[in-house]
Design a protein around this motif. Structure first.
Motif, PDB file in Angstrom:
ATOM      1  N   SER A 158      -0.084  -9.263   2.232  1.00  8.13           N
ATOM      2  CA  SER A 158      -1.610  -9.921   2.446  1.00  8.13           C
ATOM      3  C   SER A 158      -2.032  -9.863   3.863  1.00  8.13           C
ATOM      4  CB  SER A 158      -1.357 -11.330   1.827  1.00  8.13           C
ATOM      5  OG  SER A 158      -2.833 -11.816   1.650  1.00  8.13           O
ATOM      6  N   THR A 159      -3.234  -9.387   3.789  1.00  6.30           N
ATOM      7  CA  THR A 159      -3.772  -9.322   5.175  1.00  6.30           C
ATOM      8  C   THR A 159      -3.806 -10.531   5.986  1.00  6.30           C
ATOM      9  OG1 THR A 159      -5.003  -7.392   4.437  1.00  6.30           O
ATOM     10  CG2 THR A 159      -5.752  -8.301   6.289  1.00  6.30           C
ATOM     11  N   PRO A 160      -3.231 -10.697   7.154  1.00  4.15           N
ATOM     12  CA  PRO A 160      -3.572 -11.893   8.253  1.00  4.15           C
ATOM     13  C   PRO A 160      -5.042 -11.834   8.500  1.00  4.15           C
ATOM     14  CG  PRO A 160      -2.528  -9.991   9.331  1.00  4.15           C
ATOM     15  CD  PRO A 160      -2.639  -9.449   8.001  1.00  4.15           C
ATOM     16  N   THR A 205       2.815  -6.741   6.754  1.00  8.98           N
ATOM     17  CA  THR A 205       1.786  -8.075   6.953  1.00  8.98           C
ATOM     18  C   THR A 205       2.680  -9.198   7.227  1.00  8.98           C
ATOM     19  OG1 THR A 205       1.792  -8.446   4.706  1.00  8.98           O
ATOM     20  CG2 THR A 205       0.089  -6.911   5.400  1.00  8.98           C
ATOM     21  N   ARG A 252      -3.144 -16.178   5.795  1.00 11.06           N
ATOM     22  CA  ARG A 252      -3.331 -14.717   5.261  1.00 11.06           C
ATOM     23  C   ARG A 252      -4.495 -14.909   4.052  1.00 11.06           C
ATOM     24  NH1 ARG A 252       2.212 -12.358   3.218  1.00 11.06           N
ATOM     25  NH2 ARG A 252       1.412 -13.335   1.184  1.00 11.06           N
ATOM     26  N   GLN A 253      -4.925 -13.586   3.637  1.00 11.51           N
ATOM     27  CA  GLN A 253      -6.068 -13.481   2.865  1.00 11.51           C
ATOM     28  C   GLN A 253      -5.911 -14.109   1.437  1.00 11.51           C
ATOM     29  OE1 GLN A 253      -7.584  -9.130   1.976  1.00 11.51           O
ATOM     30  NE2 GLN A 253      -9.053  -9.750   3.441  1.00 11.51           N
TER      31      GLN A 253
END
Length: 253
Positions: free
Chosen positions: A102-104, A148, A186-187
């Protein structure tokens, strides 16, 4: 008599007058040469202050004396030191199971007062990693070609130590201690919590590539900023400060 000067009063013989004028000329020329020499010397020293022991406090990151310094009566920890192919230091606790990618979006280090947004960065044309935009000193970059934060493997975050005019997001990163926690939001609305296992100051000429980017079984977080002495001739710091941390828990944001 015509053609003779009296030695009394303010009159000066021709030979003595000429000698005095010559002496004054020599003194003036010597003074000018001396001033030019001093100015030239100052310019040389200011151009390369490190070589003459005149680097300012802003240009030096005082880490090599860290073990002897004390804060609140407690000695500072020694910096991690090892050959470049040695694995990174790990905290003496069990790591948490890795999460899905998951994108930070944000990093928080409460003890250092860091609360900063994260942007994705890639590679420059010369193969080096991009750095966050300098016009936003409170911005951290996540190297998107690695894991990630919270995912299995090393996640790498980069931040500036300072800009031309002020301190930046990772200016106090060298003050982090083993056992400190780092939170990465995270996203997917989860927060990965990492525990610091070691801090390293490494020369950019012998950067520990394998230790920073090598494969890991657990979720790792590696923070990178500049350190050492600022080299004015090349416009860069000589070293990197690298923080090694392991994910030890997570929670829903």
């Amino acid at each position: 008599m015509a053609g003779h000067y009296s030695y009394g009063g303010d009159q000066i013989p021709p030979s003595q007058d000429k000698a005095g004028s010559a002496l004054r000329t020599v003194l003036i020329v010597a003074a000018i040469v001396g001033v030019v020499t001093v100015v030239a010397g100052l310019l040389i020293v200011l151009k390369s202050p490190d070589e003459y022991g005149l680097a300012s406090n802003r240009d030096a990151l005082d880490l090599r004396v860290q073990p002897e310094k004390k804060v609140s009566g407690e000695p500072q920890q020694a910096l991690f030191q090892a050959d470049p192919d040695v694995p990174p230091p790990l905290p003496q606790i069990h790591p948490a199971p890795p999460m899905l990618p998951s994108t930070p979006v944000r990093i928080v280090i409460k003890r250092l007062g860091i609360n900063a947004p994260i942007e994705s960065v890639g590679l420059e044309r010369d193969g080096t990693i991009e750095v966050p935009a300098a016009d936003n000193p409170n911005l951290v970059g996540w190297y998107r070609n690695m894991s990630t934060p919270g995912e299995k493997g090393p996640a790498v975050l980069l931040g500036h130590k300072d800009t031309r005019t002020r301190a930046a997001v990772f200016s106090r990163l060298y003050q982090i201690k083993n056992g400190d926690t780092i939170e990465v939001k995270r996203q997917d609305k989860t927060t990965a919590v990492f525990t610091v296992g070691g801090v390293e100051q490494a020369s950019k000429k012998t950067f520990p590539t394998q230790r920073v980017y090598g494969a890991q079984e657990n979720a790792q977080l590696h923070l990178i900023t500049c350190g050492g002495i600022y080299n004015r001739s090349i416009g860069h710091y000589t070293d990197n400060i690298i923080v090694y941390a392991t994910m030890t828990s997570s929670y829903r944001s």
